[in-house]
Design an enzyme around this catalytic site. Structure first.
Site, short mmCIF file in Angstrom:
data_model
loop_
_atom_site.label_atom_id
_atom_site.label_comp_id
_atom_site.label_asym_id
_atom_site.label_seq_id
_atom_site.Cartn_x
_atom_site.Cartn_y
_atom_site.Cartn_z
N GLU A 15 0.84 -1.21 0.00
CA GLU A 15 0.00 0.00 0.00
C GLU A 15 0.87 1.25 0.00
OE1 GLU A 15 -2.53 1.71 -0.22
OE2 GLU A 15 -4.37 0.55 0.12
N ARG A 95 -6.58 1.75 13.60
CA ARG A 95 -5.25 1.87 13.02
C ARG A 95 -5.29 2.84 11.86
NH1 ARG A 95 -4.51 -0.29 8.00
NH2 ARG A 95 -5.84 -2.00 7.29
N ASN A 97 -4.76 4.07 8.01
CA ASN A 97 -4.87 3.46 6.68
C ASN A 97 -4.36 4.46 5.64
OD1 ASN A 97 -5.61 1.01 5.30
ND2 ASN A 97 -7.21 2.18 4.28
N ASN A 152 -9.91 5.44 1.97
CA ASN A 152 -8.98 5.24 0.87
C ASN A 152 -9.11 6.38 -0.12
OD1 ASN A 152 -7.35 2.76 1.01
ND2 ASN A 152 -9.31 1.69 1.12
N ASP A 200 -9.97 1.65 -3.96
CA ASP A 200 -8.85 1.69 -3.02
C ASP A 200 -8.10 3.00 -3.29
OD1 ASP A 200 -6.71 0.89 -1.21
OD2 ASP A 200 -7.37 -1.16 -1.52
#
Length: 287
Positions: A15, A95, A97, A152, A200
């Site tokens: 990522e 968390r 991203n 995202n 994404d």
């Protein structure tokens, strides 16, 4: 169009690609593998970190930011020492991203319920506990959005008046006006859902078109400024996760990916392809 994998490395969950124009280096992460990676001058370097890491962004002062589960840290690239910059999201069980820097060099960080187990295994997402935060160079945190599922895509208009931001749980990319006080106006649905996978990460080219990676869709969609599909770029990977423009002329599109049950040979690789339109450069953290 010919693709090639830039290294032999394969990530569980690749990522956050970042192209540093000054050093002609590619940065990215393997979230579940707790790795920050850099390809510079044909040499791959891997920093093994203590927690899942969602972004690896160079700073103007020479170190880098890493967004770990417990906070945003500065990483000394020589000594590998970590120094806490801030805890952007105090919600237990969340968390980081998506994370990118705007044109002013401020970090924008989207968070979500942690979905990665101690051994890197997938955990179910059961709540929309994520948020979007802006982090200044001194570590001051400004909350912008809350109640997010899987944040995202973070891309800004040239004039800084709008930001494109996605939530993969909704299958939708949104557009927010940025108000005079820095807060965001209510979301306007801009694109999606779509039959070719879920949205994404993304990159923007100089024409203002957005190249969106499609999780489980084996493709990128190039989207017009009005939110229509301009073209579909078919990929030899199951789960593309994000992309960035790089190379000397910003015409090399680098695409990160994740492992999948289909186990295609290139799943988890970073792919590179030459495209016909250059992209916009990434911004370092200004601190």
């Amino acid at each position: 169009m010919p693709f090639h994998a830039v290294t032999a490395h394969r990530a569980q969950l690749g990522e956050g690609p970042f192209w540093d124009v000054d050093t002609q280096a590619l940065y990215w992460v393997n979230i579940a593998g707790k790795q920050a990676l850099r390809l510079m001058g044909g040499r791959l370097r891997v920093w093994q970190l203590p927690e899942p890491v969602s972004a690896f962004i160079p700073c103007e002062r020479g170190d880098a930011l890493v967004t770990l589960s417990s906070g945003v840290y500065r990483l000394d690239l020589v000594t590998e020492a970590l120094t806490l910059l801030c805890v952007a999201d105090p919600q237990p069980g969340n968390r980081g991203n998506e994370a990118r820097c705007d044109a002013n060099g401020r970090l924008w960080l989207g968070t979500m319920q942690n979905n990665i187990g101690a051994q890197g295994e997938d955990l179910p997402i059961t709540r929309r506990s994520g948020g979007l935060f802006r982090i200044d160079t001194d570590g001051q945190v400004t909350p912008l959005l809350h109640g997010l599922g899987i944040p995202n895509t973070l891309l800004w208009s040239d004039d800084g008046a709008h930001v494109h931001f996605g939530d993969s749980l909704d299958g939708t990319l949104y557009r927010h006006a940025i108000q005079a006080d820095g807060q965001l106006a209510p979301a306007q649905a801009w694109f999606g859902p779509h039959t070719r996978g879920g949205p994404d990460g993304s990159a923007m080219d100089v024409e203002g078109y957005i190249w969106n990676a499609r999780w489980d869709g084996s493709c990128l969609l190039r989207l017009t400024p009005d939110g229509a599909v301009d073209r579909i770029l078919e990929l030899p990977i199951s789960r593309p996760t994000s992309c960035v423009f790089g190379g000397p002329n910003l015409t090399t599109l680098y695409i990160t990916s994740a492992a999948s049950p289909l186990d295609h040979p290139l799943d988890g690789a970073v792919l590179a392809i030459e495209v016909d339109v250059p992209g916009k450069p990434c911004h370092r953290f200004a601190g």
